[in-house]
Design a protein around this motif. Structure first.
Motif, mmCIF file in Angstrom:
data_model
loop_
_atom_site.group_PDB
_atom_site.id
_atom_site.type_symbol
_atom_site.label_atom_id
_atom_site.label_comp_id
_atom_site.label_asym_id
_atom_site.label_seq_id
_atom_site.Cartn_x
_atom_site.Cartn_y
_atom_site.Cartn_z
ATOM 1 N N MET A 224 -68.047 28.677 -45.027
ATOM 2 C CA MET A 224 -67.359 28.026 -46.123
ATOM 3 C C MET A 224 -66.746 26.736 -45.616
ATOM 4 S SD MET A 224 -64.191 29.407 -48.450
ATOM 5 C CE MET A 224 -64.963 30.967 -48.559
ATOM 6 N N ALA A 225 -66.879 25.697 -46.373
ATOM 7 C CA ALA A 225 -66.317 24.408 -45.994
ATOM 8 C C ALA A 225 -64.809 24.441 -46.110
ATOM 9 C CB ALA A 225 -66.885 23.311 -46.893
ATOM 10 N N ALA A 226 -64.156 23.723 -45.203
ATOM 11 C CA ALA A 226 -62.696 23.669 -45.258
ATOM 12 C C ALA A 226 -62.267 23.058 -46.577
ATOM 13 C CB ALA A 226 -62.150 22.851 -44.093
ATOM 14 N N GLY A 227 -61.257 23.660 -47.168
ATOM 15 C CA GLY A 227 -60.715 23.139 -48.414
ATOM 16 C C GLY A 227 -61.410 23.652 -49.655
ATOM 17 N N GLY A 228 -62.516 24.439 -49.523
ATOM 18 C CA GLY A 228 -63.210 24.959 -50.690
ATOM 19 C C GLY A 228 -62.482 26.130 -51.291
ATOM 20 N N GLY A 229 -62.220 26.079 -52.588
ATOM 21 C CA GLY A 229 -61.558 27.182 -53.273
ATOM 22 C C GLY A 229 -60.094 27.290 -52.906
ATOM 23 N N ALA B 38 -52.601 36.045 -46.370
ATOM 24 C CA ALA B 38 -53.135 35.001 -47.251
ATOM 25 C C ALA B 38 -52.698 33.612 -46.798
ATOM 26 C CB ALA B 38 -52.695 35.256 -48.689
ATOM 27 N N ALA B 39 -51.453 33.470 -46.385
ATOM 28 C CA ALA B 39 -50.967 32.174 -45.895
ATOM 29 C C ALA B 39 -51.729 31.758 -44.643
ATOM 30 C CB ALA B 39 -49.469 32.229 -45.614
ATOM 31 N N HIS B 40 -51.978 32.717 -43.758
ATOM 32 C CA HIS B 40 -52.745 32.411 -42.545
ATOM 33 C C HIS B 40 -54.169 31.978 -42.912
ATOM 34 C CE1 HIS B 40 -54.077 32.621 -38.397
ATOM 35 N NE2 HIS B 40 -55.094 33.364 -38.807
ATOM 36 N N ALA B 41 -54.791 32.704 -43.834
ATOM 37 C CA ALA B 41 -56.158 32.359 -44.255
ATOM 38 C C ALA B 41 -56.196 30.976 -44.903
ATOM 39 C CB ALA B 41 -56.689 33.413 -45.225
ATOM 40 N N ALA B 42 -55.208 30.663 -45.722
ATOM 41 C CA ALA B 42 -55.160 29.345 -46.374
ATOM 42 C C ALA B 42 -54.958 28.245 -45.338
ATOM 43 C CB ALA B 42 -54.033 29.315 -47.410
ATOM 44 N N ARG B 43 -54.069 28.466 -44.393
ATOM 45 C CA ARG B 43 -53.796 27.466 -43.351
ATOM 46 C C ARG B 43 -55.050 27.218 -42.513
ATOM 47 N NH1 ARG B 43 -50.086 30.047 -40.943
ATOM 48 N NH2 ARG B 43 -48.396 29.284 -42.252
ATOM 49 N N GLU B 44 -55.715 28.284 -42.100
ATOM 50 C CA GLU B 44 -56.890 28.166 -41.235
ATOM 51 C C GLU B 44 -58.072 27.508 -41.946
ATOM 52 O OE1 GLU B 44 -57.146 28.940 -37.877
ATOM 53 O OE2 GLU B 44 -54.977 29.046 -38.115
ATOM 54 N N VAL C 143 -49.237 24.666 -44.994
ATOM 55 C CA VAL C 143 -50.106 25.116 -46.082
ATOM 56 C C VAL C 143 -49.511 24.656 -47.417
ATOM 57 C CG1 VAL C 143 -49.003 27.380 -46.279
ATOM 58 C CG2 VAL C 143 -51.336 27.114 -47.030
ATOM 59 N N THR C 144 -50.384 24.246 -48.318
ATOM 60 C CA THR C 144 -49.949 23.892 -49.665
ATOM 61 C C THR C 144 -49.794 25.178 -50.468
ATOM 62 O OG1 THR C 144 -51.159 21.810 -49.544
ATOM 63 C CG2 THR C 144 -50.541 22.579 -51.742
ATOM 64 N N VAL C 145 -48.637 25.339 -51.094
ATOM 65 C CA VAL C 145 -48.330 26.582 -51.808
ATOM 66 C C VAL C 145 -48.089 26.297 -53.281
ATOM 67 C CG1 VAL C 145 -46.701 28.504 -52.005
ATOM 68 C CG2 VAL C 145 -47.287 27.587 -49.753
ATOM 69 N N ARG C 146 -48.672 27.118 -54.128
ATOM 70 C CA ARG C 146 -48.389 27.113 -55.558
ATOM 71 C C ARG C 146 -47.883 28.517 -55.902
ATOM 72 N NH1 ARG C 146 -49.357 22.327 -55.402
ATOM 73 N NH2 ARG C 146 -51.312 21.278 -55.744
ATOM 74 N N ARG C 147 -46.741 28.578 -56.565
ATOM 75 C CA ARG C 147 -46.181 29.867 -56.988
ATOM 76 C C ARG C 147 -46.387 30.003 -58.489
ATOM 77 N NH1 ARG C 147 -40.581 30.457 -53.500
ATOM 78 N NH2 ARG C 147 -41.364 29.360 -51.677
ATOM 79 N N ARG C 148 -46.934 31.135 -58.899
ATOM 80 C CA ARG C 148 -47.194 31.379 -60.315
ATOM 81 C C ARG C 148 -46.553 32.699 -60.733
ATOM 82 N NH1 ARG C 148 -48.464 26.708 -60.167
ATOM 83 N NH2 ARG C 148 -50.548 25.884 -60.252
ATOM 84 N N GLY D 287 -57.771 25.448 -44.712
ATOM 85 C CA GLY D 287 -57.401 24.219 -45.410
ATOM 86 C C GLY D 287 -57.328 24.376 -46.915
ATOM 87 N N ARG D 288 -57.255 25.617 -47.395
ATOM 88 C CA ARG D 288 -57.190 25.866 -48.837
ATOM 89 C C ARG D 288 -55.741 25.984 -49.297
ATOM 90 N NH1 ARG D 288 -61.448 30.728 -49.452
ATOM 91 N NH2 ARG D 288 -60.609 31.289 -47.432
#
Length: 165
Positions: free
Chosen positions: A1-6, A25-31, A86-91, A33-34
């Motif tokens: 998967m390309a960095a930043g995809g999804g 999830a935060a670790h996966a997003a950081r690693e 990591v960029t975070v969005r809270r919903r 780039g999502r």
């Protein structure tokens, strides 16, 4: 998967399993780039059917504020605030957790992360999510702790785990 995809979407309830899922999830997003999207789904405590028969907007607003505070507490308990790098969005979304989470996973590159807590209600949410989504789902097990330690951990704050300088 390309960095930043999804995105990496994580269901948060405040349980130990969901807190473990939030960390993973935060670790996966950081690693990757999502963006990390933390979702807390809520319903009125009396249920939607009763609320529809006797609507109370002030009560609904109170419940939503409580749900938002629970999501903020989860970030405080796991990271001491917003995680770095990591960029975070809270919903905070009103609705059944399985429906809210499945509706939020739209992109083929999205990854859904859920805590695998034992218990009939959580198992039902997991079953419904797994049955409805066609996207990857990462299940994160709850830490195995004795009951007394679980209670103490729920009262602990991020400051309790800081290393002395």
């Amino acid at each position: 998967m390309a960095a930043g995809g999804g995105r990496v979407i994580v269901g948060v309830s405040g349980s130990l399993a969901s807190l473990a899922a939030l960390r993973v999830a935060a670790h996966a997003a950081r690693e990757s780039g999502r963006t990390l999207v933390a979702v807390l789904a809520w319903e009125p405590p009396e249920g939607e059917a009763l609320h529809v028969r006797n609507p109370d907007s002030a009560w609904a607003a109170h419940c939503e504020r409580e749900a938002r505070a629970r999501l903020d507490r989860a970030f405080g308990e796991v990271f001491g605030g917003t995680p770095k790098g990591v960029t975070v969005r809270r919903r905070v979304i009103r609705g059944r957790p399985d429906r809210v989470l499945c509706a939020g996973v739209a992109d083929p590159d999205d990854l859904l992360v859920l805590g695998a807590r034992s218990g009939p209600r959580r198992a039902a949410v997991r079953r419904r999510v797994l049955a409805r989504t066609r996207r990857p789902v990462l299940m994160v097990p709850a830490p195995e702790l004795p009951r007394r330690e679980r209670r103490a951990l729920r009262r602990a704050t991020a400051g309790d785990f800081e290393m002395p300088a």
